[in-house]
Design a protein around this motif. Sequence first.
Motif, PDB file in Angstrom:
ATOM      1  N   ALA A  39       0.823  -1.218   0.000  1.00  0.00           N
ATOM      2  CA  ALA A  39       0.000   0.000   0.000  1.00  0.00           C
ATOM      3  C   ALA A  39       0.852   1.262   0.000  1.00  0.00           C
ATOM      4  N   GLU A  40       2.144   1.113   0.266  1.00  0.00           N
ATOM      5  CA  GLU A  40       3.091   2.232   0.250  1.00  0.00           C
ATOM      6  C   GLU A  40       2.622   3.387   1.149  1.00  0.00           C
ATOM      7  N   GLN A  41       2.087   3.007   2.300  1.00  0.00           N
ATOM      8  CA  GLN A  41       1.624   3.940   3.336  1.00  0.00           C
ATOM      9  C   GLN A  41       0.452   4.816   2.889  1.00  0.00           C
ATOM     10  N   ASN A  42      -0.267   4.360   1.872  1.00  0.00           N
ATOM     11  CA  ASN A  42      -1.495   5.028   1.467  1.00  0.00           C
ATOM     12  C   ASN A  42      -2.663   4.498   2.289  1.00  0.00           C
ATOM     13  N   LEU A  43      -3.809   5.147   2.155  1.00  0.00           N
ATOM     14  CA  LEU A  43      -4.956   4.912   3.025  1.00  0.00           C
ATOM     15  C   LEU A  43      -5.866   3.806   2.491  1.00  0.00           C
ATOM     16  N   VAL A  44      -6.014   2.761   3.272  1.00  0.00           N
ATOM     17  CA  VAL A  44      -7.017   1.731   3.002  1.00  0.00           C
ATOM     18  C   VAL A  44      -8.322   2.197   3.645  1.00  0.00           C
ATOM     19  N   CYS A  45      -9.372   2.231   2.840  1.00  0.00           N
ATOM     20  CA  CYS A  45     -10.629   2.844   3.256  1.00  0.00           C
ATOM     21  C   CYS A  45     -11.791   1.951   2.818  1.00  0.00           C
ATOM     22  N   ALA A  46     -12.877   1.985   3.559  1.00  0.00           N
ATOM     23  CA  ALA A  46     -14.085   1.297   3.104  1.00  0.00           C
ATOM     24  C   ALA A  46     -14.496   1.870   1.752  1.00  0.00           C
ATOM     25  N   PRO A  47     -15.156   1.093   0.907  1.00  0.00           N
ATOM     26  CA  PRO A  47     -15.491   1.562  -0.446  1.00  0.00           C
ATOM     27  C   PRO A  47     -16.399   2.790  -0.417  1.00  0.00           C
ATOM     28  N   PHE A  48     -16.292   3.599  -1.450  1.00  0.00           N
ATOM     29  CA  PHE A  48     -17.217   4.704  -1.609  1.00  0.00           C
ATOM     30  C   PHE A  48     -18.609   4.157  -1.912  1.00  0.00           C
ATOM     31  N   LEU A  88     -18.667  11.076   4.985  1.00  0.00           N
ATOM     32  CA  LEU A  88     -19.796  11.578   4.198  1.00  0.00           C
ATOM     33  C   LEU A  88     -19.979  10.832   2.883  1.00  0.00           C
ATOM     34  N   ILE A  89     -18.965  10.074   2.458  1.00  0.00           N
ATOM     35  CA  ILE A  89     -19.103   9.307   1.214  1.00  0.00           C
ATOM     36  C   ILE A  89     -18.803   7.820   1.445  1.00  0.00           C
ATOM     37  N   THR A  90     -18.695   7.437   2.740  1.00  0.00           N
ATOM     38  CA  THR A  90     -18.468   6.025   3.065  1.00  0.00           C
ATOM     39  C   THR A  90     -19.466   5.559   4.119  1.00  0.00           C
ATOM     40  N   ASP A  91     -19.102   5.632   5.383  1.00  0.00           N
ATOM     41  CA  ASP A  91     -19.899   5.074   6.478  1.00  0.00           C
ATOM     42  C   ASP A  91     -21.312   5.640   6.546  1.00  0.00           C
ATOM     43  N   ASN A  92     -21.447   6.970   6.423  1.00  0.00           N
ATOM     44  CA  ASN A  92     -22.771   7.574   6.517  1.00  0.00           C
ATOM     45  C   ASN A  92     -23.668   7.123   5.372  1.00  0.00           C
ATOM     46  N   SER A  93     -23.085   6.992   4.192  1.00  0.00           N
ATOM     47  CA  SER A  93     -23.854   6.527   3.037  1.00  0.00           C
ATOM     48  C   SER A  93     -24.263   5.071   3.205  1.00  0.00           C
ATOM     49  N   ALA A  94     -23.352   4.259   3.733  1.00  0.00           N
ATOM     50  CA  ALA A  94     -23.672   2.848   3.967  1.00  0.00           C
ATOM     51  C   ALA A  94     -24.808   2.713   4.966  1.00  0.00           C
ATOM     52  N   CYS A 116     -28.597   1.146   4.481  1.00  0.00           N
ATOM     53  CA  CYS A 116     -28.791  -0.031   5.336  1.00  0.00           C
ATOM     54  C   CYS A 116     -27.944  -1.213   4.862  1.00  0.00           C
ATOM     55  N   LEU A 117     -26.703  -0.916   4.438  1.00  0.00           N
ATOM     56  CA  LEU A 117     -25.798  -1.976   4.002  1.00  0.00           C
ATOM     57  C   LEU A 117     -25.310  -2.767   5.208  1.00  0.00           C
ATOM     58  N   GLU A 118     -25.251  -4.069   5.068  1.00  0.00           N
ATOM     59  CA  GLU A 118     -24.790  -4.930   6.149  1.00  0.00           C
ATOM     60  C   GLU A 118     -23.325  -5.303   5.961  1.00  0.00           C
ATOM     61  N   ASN A 119     -22.621  -5.533   7.082  1.00  0.00           N
ATOM     62  CA  ASN A 119     -21.228  -5.991   7.068  1.00  0.00           C
ATOM     63  C   ASN A 119     -20.329  -5.071   6.250  1.00  0.00           C
ATOM     64  N   TYR A 120     -20.586  -3.771   6.361  1.00  0.00           N
ATOM     65  CA  TYR A 120     -19.789  -2.778   5.651  1.00  0.00           C
ATOM     66  C   TYR A 120     -18.663  -2.300   6.559  1.00  0.00           C
ATOM     67  N   GLY A 121     -17.494  -2.123   5.990  1.00  0.00           N
ATOM     68  CA  GLY A 121     -16.382  -1.564   6.744  1.00  0.00           C
ATOM     69  C   GLY A 121     -15.238  -2.543   6.909  1.00  0.00           C
ATOM     70  N   ILE A 122     -14.096  -2.017   7.294  1.00  0.00           N
ATOM     71  CA  ILE A 122     -12.867  -2.811   7.404  1.00  0.00           C
ATOM     72  C   ILE A 122     -12.788  -3.380   8.812  1.00  0.00           C
ATOM     73  N   LYS A 123     -13.189  -4.627   8.915  1.00  0.00           N
ATOM     74  CA  LYS A 123     -13.272  -5.285  10.215  1.00  0.00           C
ATOM     75  C   LYS A 123     -13.108  -6.785  10.009  1.00  0.00           C
ATOM     76  N   GLU A 124     -12.375  -7.426  10.902  1.00  0.00           N
ATOM     77  CA  GLU A 124     -12.185  -8.878  10.781  1.00  0.00           C
ATOM     78  C   GLU A 124     -13.535  -9.587  10.748  1.00  0.00           C
ATOM     79  N   GLY A 125     -13.697 -10.472   9.770  1.00  0.00           N
ATOM     80  CA  GLY A 125     -14.939 -11.203   9.599  1.00  0.00           C
ATOM     81  C   GLY A 125     -15.868 -10.601   8.562  1.00  0.00           C
ATOM     82  N   HIS A 126     -15.651  -9.337   8.200  1.00  0.00           N
ATOM     83  CA  HIS A 126     -16.462  -8.705   7.168  1.00  0.00           C
ATOM     84  C   HIS A 126     -15.955  -9.086   5.780  1.00  0.00           C
TER      85      HIS A 126
END
Length: 415
Positions: free
Chosen positions: A43-52, A347-353, A357-367
């Motif tokens: 990743a070369e120290q770039n940001l891993v983020c939940a999808p838009f 504003l373009i990731t978690d809040n939109s999810a 009502c998206l389920e299992n969204y986000g960077i978390k073990e098991g998702h």
Amino acid sequence: MQIINARLRQRPELFSIQIEQGVFHKIEVQRQVIKATAQQIDAEQNLVCAPFVEPHIHLDAALTAGEPEWNQSGTLFEGIERWRQRKPMLDEADIRRRVLATIELLVQNGVQAIRTHADTTDPTLIGIKTLCAIRDELKDKIDIQVVAFPQDGMLSYPNGLALMEQALEIGADVVGGIPHFEYTRELGEESVKTIISLARKYDRLIDVHCDEIDDPNSRFLEFLAYQALRFDMGDKVTASHTTAMHSYDNAYCSKLFRLLKNSSINFISCPTESIHLQGRFDTFPKRRGVTRVKELLEAGMNVCLGQDSIFDPWYSLGNGKLLRTLDFALHICQMMGYQDYRQALDLITDNSAKTLCLENYGIKEGHPANFILLEGEDDYSVIRRQGEVLLSIREGKIIMQRQASKIVTLDYLMD
């Protein structure tokens, strides 16, 4: 698959992310930068983020600007007229070609979930039918929700209610509405009651184009919020646009916000489109015509951002980049403090999810291993640089990849 040397939001450390069978298996802190092997992604120290997540777009109208005429006044209402001219030209092949091209553009820019509106004030319902078919065909590649949206009014358009029910029977995921465009206040309120009733009958979500007008007397938002509160379904209800709120006085808003917070409804703002369409009847002072994003957030409500249009009768620009939309919003809504930047990607990731009502969204073990890699080490640097989406991975499979931008300096200033 293993991602190394990754940054995560709101965390100063480097991380290693192990993916197995399409799921986040281990997310561990790294002590130092690691040299990648052929089997690892650096990743070369770039940001891993939940999808838009694109929570508000009209895919059935995308890529139609100027067909057959351009919206010369730039108003919402002329946009509706131009779209009314374009509707007779719709067929499955036309819609499919434009929708797939637009989805590809969104995917290239990090989007993995879309809520699209489709016009039900068309007796053929070709937009609903085609978008539902595309949703089903692409379900393993991207999440799509289809909103049954009565562009010319559910109760003011001939047979509009029957067409709405037919759209829900076809399989639309969300009940839409446009109460401020109904002929009368009474019809607008009745349409909101009907939307709630249909959502309960068919067990669907709700997303209403609500008070998308500069008129300070357009107050269907309070009526929608009360109905959501009354039936305890606020988390399934979304008020899109709410641009009239920019014209409400503070005394009314102080009363309104109490209801909005108690109702738990979601809000979507489309700042690039709203600042273009609204305020058209003003000379000076001229209103921004964007809902009170900053104030809603400070009051603890869920707000997200959408693009609304890409090259259609309402907005003739657009490039599929939600980071552009976010950048506009921060400027327009005067959210330029450092703390605003640190949370801005919500504003373009978690809040939109949450809104979808998206389920299992986000960077978390098991998702499910769904994420993007952004050029920058945190929210602030990504926004300031308008960094590229370098990588998009869905269920552990690469669906898009590009190289980080490289600038070659020729020592021009030193010559």
